[in-house]
Design a protein around this motif. Structure first.
Motif, PDB file in Angstrom:
ATOM      1  N   GLN A  16       0.832  -1.208   0.000  1.00 55.58           N
ATOM      2  CA  GLN A  16       0.000   0.000   0.000  1.00 55.58           C
ATOM      3  C   GLN A  16       0.861   1.250   0.000  1.00 55.58           C
ATOM      4  O   GLN A  16       0.565   2.213  -0.714  1.00 55.58           O
ATOM      5  N   LEU A  19       2.178   1.676  -3.485  1.00 51.95           N
ATOM      6  CA  LEU A  19       1.139   2.204  -4.374  1.00 51.95           C
ATOM      7  C   LEU A  19       0.881   3.682  -4.101  1.00 51.95           C
ATOM      8  O   LEU A  19       0.697   4.464  -5.041  1.00 51.95           O
ATOM      9  N   ASP A  20       0.883   4.079  -2.848  1.00 46.00           N
ATOM     10  CA  ASP A  20       0.658   5.486  -2.505  1.00 46.00           C
ATOM     11  C   ASP A  20       1.715   6.391  -3.147  1.00 46.00           C
ATOM     12  O   ASP A  20       1.437   7.540  -3.467  1.00 46.00           O
ATOM     13  N   ARG A  29      -3.044   2.215 -11.390  1.00 44.20           N
ATOM     14  CA  ARG A  29      -3.193   2.267  -9.928  1.00 44.20           C
ATOM     15  C   ARG A  29      -4.380   1.406  -9.481  1.00 44.20           C
ATOM     16  O   ARG A  29      -4.297   0.688  -8.503  1.00 44.20           O
ATOM     17  N   GLN A  33      -4.184  -1.879  -7.121  1.00 45.34           N
ATOM     18  CA  GLN A  33      -4.981  -1.967  -5.895  1.00 45.34           C
ATOM     19  C   GLN A  33      -5.789  -3.262  -5.876  1.00 45.34           C
ATOM     20  O   GLN A  33      -5.927  -3.901  -4.840  1.00 45.34           O
ATOM     21  N   ASN A  37      -5.588  -6.104  -3.028  1.00 47.21           N
ATOM     22  CA  ASN A  37      -6.794  -6.601  -2.360  1.00 47.21           C
ATOM     23  C   ASN A  37      -6.941  -8.111  -2.505  1.00 47.21           C
ATOM     24  O   ASN A  37      -7.396  -8.795  -1.583  1.00 47.21           O
TER      25      ASN A  37
END
Length: 87
Positions: A16, A19-20, A29, A33, A37
């Motif tokens: 995470q 990705l941020d 993106r 995500q 998940n």
């Protein structure tokens, strides 16, 4: 900010945070995500230094079999297609 101890993060926290900081397209993106998940139930809580190839192989097979996830809407009663898991 103090430096992080290598490998102290869980897989999900690291993914995470990565990705941020990702500066790619919004579509990419969203895809990343979805991957985060999907993998979270399998290795999300595992510290990075403890993840083994066998953990990933088991997660991939579970994704194909539909274990620990909602069934595929395209293939009723099953998991994801092998080609989807490979990607």
């Amino acid at each position: 900010m103090s430096p992080r101890r290598p490998g102290a993060d869980t897989w999900q926290a690291y993914a995470q945070r990565w990705l941020d900081g990702y500066a790619g397209s919004n579509g990419t993106r969203v895809y990343i995500q979805r991957v985060i998940n999907a993998m979270a139930p399998y290795i999300g809580a595992v510290p990075l230094v403890e993840i083994r190839a066998t953990d990933l192989a088991a997660a991939y097979r579970d994704l194909e079999n539909g274990t620990r996830q909602a069934p595929s809407t395209k293939r009723a009663g099953t998991g994801l297609a092998t080609s989807t898991v490979v990607r």
